[in-house]
Design a protein around this motif. Structure first.
Motif, PDB file in Angstrom:
ATOM      1  N   VAL A   1      52.684  88.325  68.403  1.00 43.45           N
ATOM      2  CA  VAL A   1      53.038  88.027  69.793  1.00 43.45           C
ATOM      3  C   VAL A   1      54.561  87.997  69.957  1.00 43.45           C
ATOM      4  N   LYS A   2      55.243  87.360  69.030  1.00 44.78           N
ATOM      5  CA  LYS A   2      56.706  87.288  69.089  1.00 44.78           C
ATOM      6  C   LYS A   2      57.323  88.683  69.023  1.00 44.78           C
ATOM      7  N   ARG A   3      56.729  89.541  68.201  1.00 41.36           N
ATOM      8  CA  ARG A   3      57.216  90.918  68.081  1.00 41.36           C
ATOM      9  C   ARG A   3      57.045  91.651  69.409  1.00 41.36           C
ATOM     10  N   MET A   4      55.918  91.440  70.068  1.00 36.61           N
ATOM     11  CA  MET A   4      55.671  92.073  71.366  1.00 36.61           C
ATOM     12  C   MET A   4      56.731  91.665  72.386  1.00 36.61           C
ATOM     13  N   PHE A   5      57.042  90.385  72.443  1.00 32.90           N
ATOM     14  CA  PHE A   5      58.024  89.899  73.408  1.00 32.90           C
ATOM     15  C   PHE A   5      59.429  90.400  73.072  1.00 32.90           C
ATOM     16  N   SER A   6      59.733  90.489  71.776  1.00 34.50           N
ATOM     17  CA  SER A   6      61.050  91.003  71.382  1.00 34.50           C
ATOM     18  C   SER A   6      61.215  92.451  71.836  1.00 34.50           C
ATOM     19  N   LEU A   7      60.143  93.248  71.673  1.00 28.36           N
ATOM     20  CA  LEU A   7      60.187  94.643  72.110  1.00 28.36           C
ATOM     21  C   LEU A   7      60.222  94.733  73.630  1.00 28.36           C
ATOM     22  N   GLY A   8      59.464  93.849  74.274  1.00 25.86           N
ATOM     23  CA  GLY A   8      59.438  93.845  75.722  1.00 25.86           C
ATOM     24  C   GLY A   8      60.785  93.477  76.317  1.00 25.86           C
ATOM     25  N   GLN A   9      61.510  92.616  75.626  1.00 23.33           N
ATOM     26  CA  GLN A   9      62.829  92.183  76.109  1.00 23.33           C
ATOM     27  C   GLN A   9      63.838  93.318  76.100  1.00 23.33           C
ATOM     28  N   THR A  10      63.629  94.310  75.235  1.00 24.23           N
ATOM     29  CA  THR A  10      64.566  95.439  75.156  1.00 24.23           C
ATOM     30  C   THR A  10      64.292  96.497  76.217  1.00 24.23           C
TER      31      THR A  10
ATOM     32  N   LEU B   1      55.235  99.863  77.807  1.00 24.34           N
ATOM     33  CA  LEU B   1      54.039  99.250  77.211  1.00 24.34           C
ATOM     34  C   LEU B   1      53.434 100.162  76.151  1.00 24.34           C
ATOM     35  N   SER B   2      53.457 101.465  76.404  1.00 16.16           N
ATOM     36  CA  SER B   2      52.919 102.422  75.419  1.00 16.16           C
ATOM     37  C   SER B   2      53.719 102.376  74.122  1.00 16.16           C
ATOM     38  N   LYS B   3      55.051 102.311  74.262  1.00 15.42           N
ATOM     39  CA  LYS B   3      55.922 102.273  73.091  1.00 15.42           C
ATOM     40  C   LYS B   3      55.702 100.977  72.307  1.00 15.42           C
ATOM     41  N   ILE B   4      55.556  99.869  73.040  1.00 19.66           N
ATOM     42  CA  ILE B   4      55.314  98.577  72.368  1.00 19.66           C
ATOM     43  C   ILE B   4      53.992  98.624  71.620  1.00 19.66           C
ATOM     44  N   ALA B   5      52.952  99.170  72.265  1.00 19.89           N
ATOM     45  CA  ALA B   5      51.642  99.266  71.621  1.00 19.89           C
ATOM     46  C   ALA B   5      51.719 100.111  70.354  1.00 19.89           C
ATOM     47  N   ASP B   6      52.443 101.234  70.423  1.00 17.71           N
ATOM     48  CA  ASP B   6      52.577 102.110  69.254  1.00 17.71           C
ATOM     49  C   ASP B   6      53.260 101.386  68.098  1.00 17.71           C
TER      50      ASP B   6
ATOM     51  N   GLY C   1      47.065  97.852  78.264  1.00 16.77           N
ATOM     52  CA  GLY C   1      46.524  96.760  79.061  1.00 16.77           C
ATOM     53  C   GLY C   1      46.560  95.436  78.341  1.00 16.77           C
ATOM     54  N   THR C   2      46.214  95.465  77.049  1.00 16.91           N
ATOM     55  CA  THR C   2      46.226  94.239  76.253  1.00 16.91           C
ATOM     56  C   THR C   2      47.644  93.702  76.110  1.00 16.91           C
ATOM     57  N   ILE C   3      48.600  94.608  75.859  1.00 17.15           N
ATOM     58  CA  ILE C   3      50.006  94.215  75.733  1.00 17.15           C
ATOM     59  C   ILE C   3      50.502  93.590  77.036  1.00 17.15           C
ATOM     60  N   ALA C   4      50.165  94.220  78.169  1.00 14.98           N
ATOM     61  CA  ALA C   4      50.605  93.725  79.477  1.00 14.98           C
ATOM     62  C   ALA C   4      50.051  92.333  79.736  1.00 14.98           C
ATOM     63  N   ALA C   5      48.776  92.120  79.379  1.00 17.79           N
ATOM     64  CA  ALA C   5      48.148  90.810  79.600  1.00 17.79           C
ATOM     65  C   ALA C   5      48.858  89.726  78.797  1.00 17.79           C
ATOM     66  N   ILE C   6      49.240  90.041  77.580  1.00 23.24           N
ATOM     67  CA  ILE C   6      49.931  89.071  76.729  1.00 23.24           C
ATOM     68  C   ILE C   6      51.322  88.775  77.272  1.00 23.24           C
ATOM     69  N   LEU C   7      52.065  89.820  77.643  1.00 22.95           N
ATOM     70  CA  LEU C   7      53.438  89.638  78.117  1.00 22.95           C
ATOM     71  C   LEU C   7      53.514  88.895  79.454  1.00 22.95           C
ATOM     72  N   ASN C   8      52.396  88.868  80.194  1.00 22.07           N
ATOM     73  CA  ASN C   8      52.387  88.182  81.487  1.00 22.07           C
ATOM     74  C   ASN C   8      51.709  86.816  81.429  1.00 22.07           C
ATOM     75  N   ASN C   9      51.270  86.411  80.258  1.00 20.32           N
ATOM     76  CA  ASN C   9      50.527  85.155  80.111  1.00 20.32           C
ATOM     77  C   ASN C   9      51.473  83.976  79.887  1.00 20.32           C
ATOM     78  N   ARG C  10      51.517  83.069  80.848  1.00 21.25           N
ATOM     79  CA  ARG C  10      52.423  81.921  80.766  1.00 21.25           C
ATOM     80  C   ARG C  10      51.944  80.867  79.764  1.00 21.25           C
ATOM     81  N   PHE C  11      50.770  81.072  79.196  1.00 24.50           N
ATOM     82  CA  PHE C  11      50.281  80.159  78.167  1.00 24.50           C
ATOM     83  C   PHE C  11      51.250  80.130  76.986  1.00 24.50           C
ATOM     84  N   TYR C  12      51.917  81.286  76.744  1.00 18.03           N
ATOM     85  CA  TYR C  12      52.818  81.397  75.592  1.00 18.03           C
ATOM     86  C   TYR C  12      54.091  80.576  75.755  1.00 18.03           C
ATOM     87  N   ILE C  13      54.369  80.119  76.975  1.00 14.05           N
ATOM     88  CA  ILE C  13      55.552  79.249  77.161  1.00 14.05           C
ATOM     89  C   ILE C  13      55.117  77.794  77.389  1.00 14.05           C
TER      90      ILE C  13
END
Length: 273
Positions: A189-198, A202-207, A225-237
């Motif tokens: 999850v942390k890796r996803m957010f780090s990539l998303g921050q750059t 979503l396709s590149k992050i998934a790859d 879709g799965t990546i987008a759901a995670i990056l938009n989920n406020r549960f992680y904060i």
């Protein structure tokens, strides 16, 4: 289709009136012999506690273990043979309850002393009682639903996840009452957010995530879709969303609010093109 017999004696006096267990068994055996029926098994309730007497109310039904076991044994289309229907029920309440359970299993009843009896024939009184029972069933379902909803709301107000599956990166503690971080998933999850921050797509992050060998809980590659759901989920904060309200949760955040905000900004930027 299988055949079962059911016999019941609730008071000693019934034996004197010709309704004893032996009489019931003989009548049923004679019927089966005449019609070439082989019984799979016989169920016998040899007496109900004197305190319950012979009212055949719901409390009495609960104290008839053989009846309950028989209902649990019946499969689709099976048949129950009794000497007469009074062995199954006497009061209208008991009749509706037992009849409904039999009909749920598409079972049939043969009453030796009344071969014209049809479990599925309804008279006005049956329809009236069925209507009452359906209302009671609906009321019971509503009561349970309200109780569960109140419980979920109370948990959410206290900052605990009310129900359902934990988001990827979390899991329920051993006591099932609290949510804890799943360290292995949290790293993904942390890796996803780090990539998303750059600002990556979503396709590149998934790859990139899939290239690490990480998979969803179902063992499948991560999709956009799965990546987008995670990056938009406020549960992680550390927040919960329940009934449209955002509540501070008791679980440990995996992502800081600052990083979450930066990722949202990048996602919005990509949406705007």
């Amino acid at each position: 289709m299988k055949y079962y017999s059911y016999c019941r004696v609730s008071t000693e006096t019934q034996a004197e009136k010709g309704g004893g267990l032996e009489t019931q068994r003989q009548n049923i055996d004679k019927y089966c012999s005449t019609h070439g029926i082989t019984l799979e098994r016989g169920f016998i309730d040899a007496g109900i506690s004197g305190a319950v007497k012979d009212t055949d109310d719901d409390d009495a039904i609960s104290k008839r273990p053989a009846l309950i076991e028989m209902l649990a044994t019946l499969e689709d289309g099976d048949t129950v043979i009794v000497m007469n229907t009074s062995r199954l029920w006497r009061s209208d309440t008991a009749k509706v309850i037992i009849r409904r359970e039999l009909m749920k299993r598409h079972a049939h009843v043969i009453a030796v002393e009344n071969e014209r009896f049809d479990l599925y024939a309804k008279n006005p009184n049956d329809r009236f009682m069925d209507g009452i029972m359906e209302l009671m069933d609906e009321w019971e379902r509503l009561t349970i639903a309200l109780k569960l909803a109140k419980g979920r709301t109370a948990k959410a107000k206290n900052g605990d996840k009310p129900a359902g599956v934990c988001p990827y990166g979390y899991e329920y503690a051993a006591d099932k009452k609290s949510v804890v971080v799943n360290d292995t998933e949290a790293q993904t999850v942390k890796r996803m957010f780090s990539l998303g921050q750059t600002g990556q797509s979503l396709s590149k992050i998934a790859d990139e995530i899939n290239a690490t060998g990480a998979t969803t809980r179902r063992g499948k590659p991560f999709s956009k879709g799965t990546i987008a759901a995670i990056l938009n989920n406020r549960f992680y904060i550390g927040e919960l969303t329940h009934a449209g309200q955002t509540i501070k949760g008791n679980h440990t955040p995996i992502i800081s609010k600052v990083q979450f905000g930066k990722v949202q900004a990048q996602l919005d930027k990509r949406k705007r093109g």
